[in-house]
Structures are given as C-alpha cells and as structure tokens.
Design a protein around this motif. Structure first.
Motif, short mmCIF file in Angstrom:
data_model
loop_
_atom_site.label_atom_id
_atom_site.label_comp_id
_atom_site.label_asym_id
_atom_site.label_seq_id
_atom_site.Cartn_x
_atom_site.Cartn_y
_atom_site.Cartn_z
N VAL A 86 0.74 -1.20 0.07
CA VAL A 86 0.08 0.05 0.01
C VAL A 86 0.91 1.30 -0.04
CG1 VAL A 86 -1.85 1.33 0.93
CG2 VAL A 86 -1.86 -1.33 1.32
N VAL A 87 0.81 2.08 -0.88
CA VAL A 87 1.44 3.40 -1.15
C VAL A 87 0.86 4.60 -0.53
CG1 VAL A 87 3.25 4.70 -2.59
CG2 VAL A 87 2.95 2.05 -3.03
N THR A 88 1.39 5.43 0.03
CA THR A 88 0.57 6.49 0.79
C THR A 88 0.71 7.73 -0.23
OG1 THR A 88 2.33 7.25 2.15
CG2 THR A 88 1.14 5.60 3.29
N HIS A 89 1.56 7.84 -1.08
CA HIS A 89 1.69 8.90 -1.86
C HIS A 89 2.75 8.67 -2.98
CE1 HIS A 89 4.50 10.25 0.98
NE2 HIS A 89 5.05 11.09 0.17
N GLY A 90 2.72 9.77 -3.79
CA GLY A 90 3.65 9.36 -5.20
C GLY A 90 4.73 9.98 -5.10
N HIS A 91 5.44 10.58 -4.05
CA HIS A 91 6.72 11.09 -4.04
C HIS A 91 7.71 9.91 -4.41
CE1 HIS A 91 6.16 15.08 -1.56
NE2 HIS A 91 6.22 15.29 -2.68
N GLU A 92 8.82 10.38 -4.89
CA GLU A 92 9.90 9.45 -5.49
C GLU A 92 10.49 8.54 -4.40
OE1 GLU A 92 12.35 7.45 -8.30
OE2 GLU A 92 10.82 9.05 -8.54
N ASP A 93 10.72 9.19 -3.18
CA ASP A 93 11.18 8.31 -1.93
C ASP A 93 10.24 7.19 -1.58
OD1 ASP A 93 9.47 10.37 -0.89
OD2 ASP A 93 10.37 10.27 1.23
N HIS A 94 8.92 7.20 -2.18
CA HIS A 94 7.84 6.19 -1.74
C HIS A 94 7.58 5.39 -2.98
CE1 HIS A 94 6.43 7.54 2.16
NE2 HIS A 94 6.99 8.56 1.89
N ILE A 95 7.80 5.76 -3.79
CA ILE A 95 7.63 4.79 -5.22
C ILE A 95 8.72 4.59 -6.08
CG2 ILE A 95 5.28 6.01 -5.38
CD1 ILE A 95 6.40 7.37 -8.03
N GLY A 96 9.97 5.20 -5.93
CA GLY A 96 11.08 4.71 -6.66
C GLY A 96 11.51 3.42 -6.67
N GLY A 97 11.40 2.57 -5.48
CA GLY A 97 11.87 1.24 -5.22
C GLY A 97 10.82 0.25 -5.62
N VAL A 98 9.52 0.91 -6.11
CA VAL A 98 8.48 -0.30 -6.41
C VAL A 98 9.22 -1.22 -7.52
CG1 VAL A 98 6.29 -0.32 -7.45
CG2 VAL A 98 6.64 1.19 -5.53
#
Length: 146
Positions: free
Chosen positions: A12-24
């Motif tokens: 579950v991803v809380t928001h789209g900043h790079e530090d949250h989605i970059g590793g997906v």
C-alpha cells in the motif's frame, strides 16, 4: 521480504513522491504482489513499471479514503492527509492484536489548495480521543520529513 513472501498480501503506497515509489519496480521484480494506491500515485507508479517492462504483469488497485481492504487477517482502512503532493492517504491497519495507524507523510495546512481537509485539522481533540478509544491497543506510526 523474500524470506516472508508467503505472508505478503500486497503493498500500500501512501503517496507518489519518489522516495515512496522509486523502489517499487525493484521490489516487484523480486516479489510480484498487488499494489494499492490512489489515482495519482498509481499513475506515477505505472510509469515506473512501464520503464522496467513490468506494467502488464503487475496487479494495480486504485483506492481512496473510503476504501476498505482485507489483506489476510488484517482490515485496512484509509483517511485523507495533506502533503506537498496531492492525493495522499494515511492508513489504519486493524489486527487481532490492535490497530496501527500510519499517517504517511503529511503536513498541517489550514488552507489546502485541493479543499481536502485532513483528519487532524477537522477533528476536535475530543473526537480524536474517542476514535482511538474505539480501537483497543491502538498505536500510531508517524512519518516525518523535515
């Protein structure tokens, strides 16, 4: 995560900043699991997955502040938060041992441009306390940026 992949139901991803989605994409290469995120966040994640040739083989689910998920034995509920990027959520994980509230990144903004008020501003202190008392053994995880 690899040692416990049979226990993982999704991310579950809380928001789209790079530090949250970059590793997906790198996680999905190792553990292909469903991704749950808001519309904007999913749009950003889709571009990452497309770049890595993973988009067609990844399950993506759009959620919002009214969504409820059951992931294994955990009930997951969401609430809107405000951050420097739109479409952010906090998460409440209800488990047999208690509830864990994860705020995700957020900021206090008394004049948000999106007109989305956040739970921390709208709720008076007494209402927050009642909410937490509804969940025995509730704990909060807070994500701090600056």
């Amino acid at each position: 995560m690899l040692d416990n992949q049979d226990k993982i139901r999704g991310v579950v991803v809380t928001h789209g900043h790079e530090d949250h989605i970059g590793g997906v994409p790198y996680v999905i290469k190792q553990l292909n699991m469903p991704i749950f995120a808001t519309s904007l966040t999913l749009g950003l994640i889709k571009e990452k997955l497309r770049e890595h040739g993973l988009l067609n083989n990844t399950l993506l689910y759009e959620i919002d502040s009214n969504s409820e998920l059951t992931l294994g034995t955990v009930m997951v509920r969401f609430f809107r938060t405000i951050h420097s990027i739109p479409d952010c959520l906090g998460i409440a994980f209800q488990t047999a041992l208690g509830t864990i509230v994860h705020t995700g990144d957020f900021k206090f903004d008394f004049t948000p441009v999106t007109n989305n008020t956040q739970i921390f501003i709208k709720w008076p202190r007494s209402a927050r306390m009642v909410y937490l008392h509804c969940y025995p053994r509730a704990r909060m995880l807070n994500d701090r940026v600056h």
